[in-house]
Design a protein around this motif. Structure first.
Motif, PDB file in Angstrom:
ATOM      1  N   GLY A   1       0.734  -1.117  -0.013  1.00 17.80           N
ATOM      2  CA  GLY A   1       0.134   0.181  -0.085  1.00 17.80           C
ATOM      3  C   GLY A   1       0.726   1.312   0.138  1.00 17.80           C
ATOM      4  O   GLY A   1       0.262   2.337   0.197  1.00 17.80           O
ATOM      5  N   GLU A   2       2.218   1.056  -0.239  1.00 21.59           N
ATOM      6  CA  GLU A   2       2.993   2.517  -0.115  1.00 21.59           C
ATOM      7  C   GLU A   2       3.967   2.301  -1.384  1.00 21.59           C
ATOM      8  O   GLU A   2       4.074   1.214  -2.134  1.00 21.59           O
ATOM      9  CB  GLU A   2       3.883   2.348   1.093  1.00 21.59           C
ATOM     10  N   PHE A   3       4.519   3.283  -1.754  1.00 21.45           N
ATOM     11  CA  PHE A   3       5.406   3.534  -2.679  1.00 21.45           C
ATOM     12  C   PHE A   3       6.860   3.257  -2.474  1.00 21.45           C
ATOM     13  O   PHE A   3       7.208   3.542  -1.172  1.00 21.45           O
ATOM     14  CB  PHE A   3       5.557   4.846  -3.474  1.00 21.45           C
ATOM     15  N   GLN A   4       7.659   2.569  -3.048  1.00 22.48           N
ATOM     16  CA  GLN A   4       9.227   2.524  -2.812  1.00 22.48           C
ATOM     17  C   GLN A   4       9.874   3.392  -3.880  1.00 22.48           C
ATOM     18  O   GLN A   4       9.640   3.018  -4.910  1.00 22.48           O
ATOM     19  CB  GLN A   4       9.531   0.906  -3.048  1.00 22.48           C
ATOM     20  N   GLY A   5      10.686   4.256  -3.294  1.00 24.29           N
ATOM     21  CA  GLY A   5      11.472   5.237  -4.295  1.00 24.29           C
ATOM     22  C   GLY A   5      12.775   4.493  -4.525  1.00 24.29           C
ATOM     23  O   GLY A   5      13.443   4.038  -3.679  1.00 24.29           O
ATOM     24  N   LEU A   6      13.218   4.613  -5.668  1.00 25.21           N
ATOM     25  CA  LEU A   6      14.497   4.297  -6.110  1.00 25.21           C
ATOM     26  C   LEU A   6      14.987   5.433  -6.876  1.00 25.21           C
ATOM     27  O   LEU A   6      14.506   5.821  -8.055  1.00 25.21           O
ATOM     28  CB  LEU A   6      14.469   2.976  -7.003  1.00 25.21           C
ATOM     29  N   ASN A   7      16.057   5.936  -6.312  1.00 23.24           N
ATOM     30  CA  ASN A   7      16.859   7.041  -6.720  1.00 23.24           C
ATOM     31  C   ASN A   7      18.266   6.789  -7.125  1.00 23.24           C
ATOM     32  O   ASN A   7      19.056   6.630  -6.165  1.00 23.24           O
ATOM     33  CB  ASN A   7      16.764   8.258  -5.789  1.00 23.24           C
ATOM     34  N   PHE A   8      18.471   6.499  -8.364  1.00 22.56           N
ATOM     35  CA  PHE A   8      19.845   6.311  -8.988  1.00 22.56           C
ATOM     36  C   PHE A   8      20.369   7.069 -10.293  1.00 22.56           C
ATOM     37  O   PHE A   8      19.392   7.642 -10.996  1.00 22.56           O
ATOM     38  CB  PHE A   8      19.929   4.834  -9.374  1.00 22.56           C
ATOM     39  N   ALA A   9      21.484   7.056 -10.523  1.00 22.93           N
ATOM     40  CA  ALA A   9      21.914   7.588 -11.584  1.00 22.93           C
ATOM     41  C   ALA A   9      21.919   6.166 -12.706  1.00 22.93           C
ATOM     42  O   ALA A   9      22.658   5.554 -12.752  1.00 22.93           O
ATOM     43  CB  ALA A   9      23.465   8.005 -11.799  1.00 22.93           C
ATOM     44  N   TRP A  10      20.957   6.160 -13.328  1.00 20.03           N
ATOM     45  CA  TRP A  10      20.830   5.138 -14.187  1.00 20.03           C
ATOM     46  C   TRP A  10      21.514   5.089 -15.548  1.00 20.03           C
ATOM     47  O   TRP A  10      22.072   5.943 -16.168  1.00 20.03           O
ATOM     48  CB  TRP A  10      19.098   4.789 -14.662  1.00 20.03           C
ATOM     49  N   VAL A  11      22.057   3.766 -15.908  1.00 19.09           N
ATOM     50  CA  VAL A  11      22.907   3.887 -17.330  1.00 19.09           C
ATOM     51  C   VAL A  11      22.179   3.026 -18.209  1.00 19.09           C
ATOM     52  O   VAL A  11      21.147   2.309 -17.747  1.00 19.09           O
ATOM     53  CB  VAL A  11      24.326   2.982 -16.878  1.00 19.09           C
ATOM     54  N   ASN A  12      22.408   2.915 -19.465  1.00 14.55           N
ATOM     55  CA  ASN A  12      21.865   2.178 -20.538  1.00 14.55           C
ATOM     56  C   ASN A  12      21.715   0.687 -19.941  1.00 14.55           C
ATOM     57  O   ASN A  12      22.684   0.063 -19.641  1.00 14.55           O
ATOM     58  CB  ASN A  12      22.645   2.402 -21.784  1.00 14.55           C
ATOM     59  N   ASP A  13      20.581   0.401 -20.230  1.00 16.52           N
ATOM     60  CA  ASP A  13      20.242  -1.248 -19.979  1.00 16.52           C
ATOM     61  C   ASP A  13      20.234  -1.788 -18.429  1.00 16.52           C
ATOM     62  O   ASP A  13      20.257  -2.718 -18.464  1.00 16.52           O
ATOM     63  CB  ASP A  13      21.472  -2.147 -20.729  1.00 16.52           C
ATOM     64  N   ASP A  14      20.309  -0.631 -17.702  1.00 17.75           N
ATOM     65  CA  ASP A  14      20.073  -1.197 -16.161  1.00 17.75           C
ATOM     66  C   ASP A  14      18.692  -1.659 -16.157  1.00 17.75           C
ATOM     67  O   ASP A  14      17.705  -1.430 -16.975  1.00 17.75           O
ATOM     68  CB  ASP A  14      20.078   0.061 -15.385  1.00 17.75           C
ATOM     69  N   VAL A  15      18.176  -2.682 -15.383  1.00 16.43           N
ATOM     70  CA  VAL A  15      17.241  -3.438 -15.430  1.00 16.43           C
ATOM     71  C   VAL A  15      16.733  -3.527 -13.718  1.00 16.43           C
ATOM     72  O   VAL A  15      17.296  -4.219 -13.058  1.00 16.43           O
ATOM     73  CB  VAL A  15      16.935  -4.673 -15.894  1.00 16.43           C
ATOM     74  N   ILE A  16      15.543  -2.888 -13.354  1.00 18.17           N
ATOM     75  CA  ILE A  16      14.917  -3.113 -12.211  1.00 18.17           C
ATOM     76  C   ILE A  16      13.737  -4.129 -12.483  1.00 18.17           C
ATOM     77  O   ILE A  16      13.075  -4.116 -13.355  1.00 18.17           O
ATOM     78  CB  ILE A  16      14.214  -1.861 -11.590  1.00 18.17           C
ATOM     79  N   THR A  17      13.579  -5.130 -11.555  1.00 13.02           N
ATOM     80  CA  THR A  17      12.654  -6.303 -11.410  1.00 13.02           C
ATOM     81  C   THR A  17      11.856  -6.269 -10.183  1.00 13.02           C
ATOM     82  O   THR A  17      12.529  -6.302  -9.030  1.00 13.02           O
ATOM     83  CB  THR A  17      13.143  -7.688 -11.682  1.00 13.02           C
ATOM     84  N   LEU A  18      10.569  -6.062 -10.265  1.00 14.00           N
ATOM     85  CA  LEU A  18       9.516  -5.929  -9.272  1.00 14.00           C
ATOM     86  C   LEU A  18       8.843  -7.206  -9.150  1.00 14.00           C
ATOM     87  O   LEU A  18       8.452  -7.623 -10.219  1.00 14.00           O
ATOM     88  CB  LEU A  18       8.809  -4.772  -9.086  1.00 14.00           C
ATOM     89  N   ALA A  19       8.988  -8.184  -8.225  1.00 18.01           N
ATOM     90  CA  ALA A  19       7.879  -9.325  -8.055  1.00 18.01           C
ATOM     91  C   ALA A  19       7.159  -9.065  -6.950  1.00 18.01           C
ATOM     92  O   ALA A  19       7.909  -8.925  -5.587  1.00 18.01           O
ATOM     93  CB  ALA A  19       8.893 -10.487  -7.759  1.00 18.01           C
ATOM     94  N   TYR A  20       6.152  -9.025  -6.903  1.00 20.44           N
ATOM     95  CA  TYR A  20       5.254  -9.191  -5.586  1.00 20.44           C
ATOM     96  C   TYR A  20       4.314 -10.336  -5.825  1.00 20.44           C
ATOM     97  O   TYR A  20       3.911 -10.908  -6.932  1.00 20.44           O
ATOM     98  CB  TYR A  20       4.484  -7.744  -5.689  1.00 20.44           C
ATOM     99  N   TYR A  21       4.069 -10.931  -4.647  1.00 17.12           N
ATOM    100  CA  TYR A  21       3.168 -12.119  -4.382  1.00 17.12           C
ATOM    101  C   TYR A  21       1.979 -11.939  -3.793  1.00 17.12           C
ATOM    102  O   TYR A  21       1.779 -11.289  -2.910  1.00 17.12           O
ATOM    103  CB  TYR A  21       3.998 -13.243  -3.772  1.00 17.12           C
ATOM    104  N   LEU A  22       0.897 -12.584  -4.295  1.00 13.69           N
ATOM    105  CA  LEU A  22      -0.478 -12.469  -3.881  1.00 13.69           C
ATOM    106  C   LEU A  22      -0.744 -13.764  -3.013  1.00 13.69           C
ATOM    107  O   LEU A  22      -0.344 -14.553  -3.036  1.00 13.69           O
ATOM    108  CB  LEU A  22      -1.460 -12.304  -5.027  1.00 13.69           C
TER     109      LEU A  22
END
Length: 141
Positions: free
Chosen positions: A120-141
């Motif tokens: 029920g909340e936001f998770q902030g990710l603050n980075f200097a992103w470079v080309n082809d960086d990949v963030i993966t979010l997995a959540y389970y129900l």
């Protein structure tokens, strides 16, 4: 059909970034400080027990901005990876997750390690992103 979300950048006094509440196949496109940026969001798994979404950063040079991801209220657990490495671990260490998404775990075995993810909340990710960086979010129900 691919969905494009143009000029999605939210600017503020301290940070600029994009905010994601709905997970679907789409590409965010914007310009930040003269750099054209794309963030390609792709739903990798949409199953009854989990949803896995990746965010691939396409940028000609490193660019810093926030990616705010909403953790749904109905999520019973979640974790986030960066380029295949676990970035933020499960928020509920007692909830059983069958066949969790395979992130490479760090070497920190501190039993007091705390997750910053909360349903029920936001998770902030603050980075200097470079080309082809990949963030993966997995959540389970």
């Amino acid at each position: 059909m691919e969905k494009f979300i143009d000029n999605a950048l939210i600017t503020g006094d301290l940070f600029s970034g994009i905010c994601v509440m709905e997970y679907e196949n789409a590409t965010y496109r914007f310009n930040l400080n003269g750099t054209d940026v794309q963030v390609k969001m792709e739903v990798l798994k949409d199953l009854p027990d989990r949803k896995v979404t990746s965010f691939t950063f396409i940028t000609p040079s490193p660019v810093r901005f926030r990616l705010d991801l909403f953790i749904p209220e109905e999520a019973r657990n979640a974790h986030i990876g960066l380029n295949g490495q676990e970035l933020i671990g499960f928020f509920d260490k007692n909830a059983e997750v069958i066949n969790p998404e395979p992130f490479i775990k760090g070497s920190c075995n501190d039993p007091h390690k705390v997750s910053t993810l909360h349903p029920g909340e936001f998770q902030g990710l603050n980075f200097a992103w470079v080309n082809d960086d990949v963030i993966t979010l997995a959540y389970y129900l």
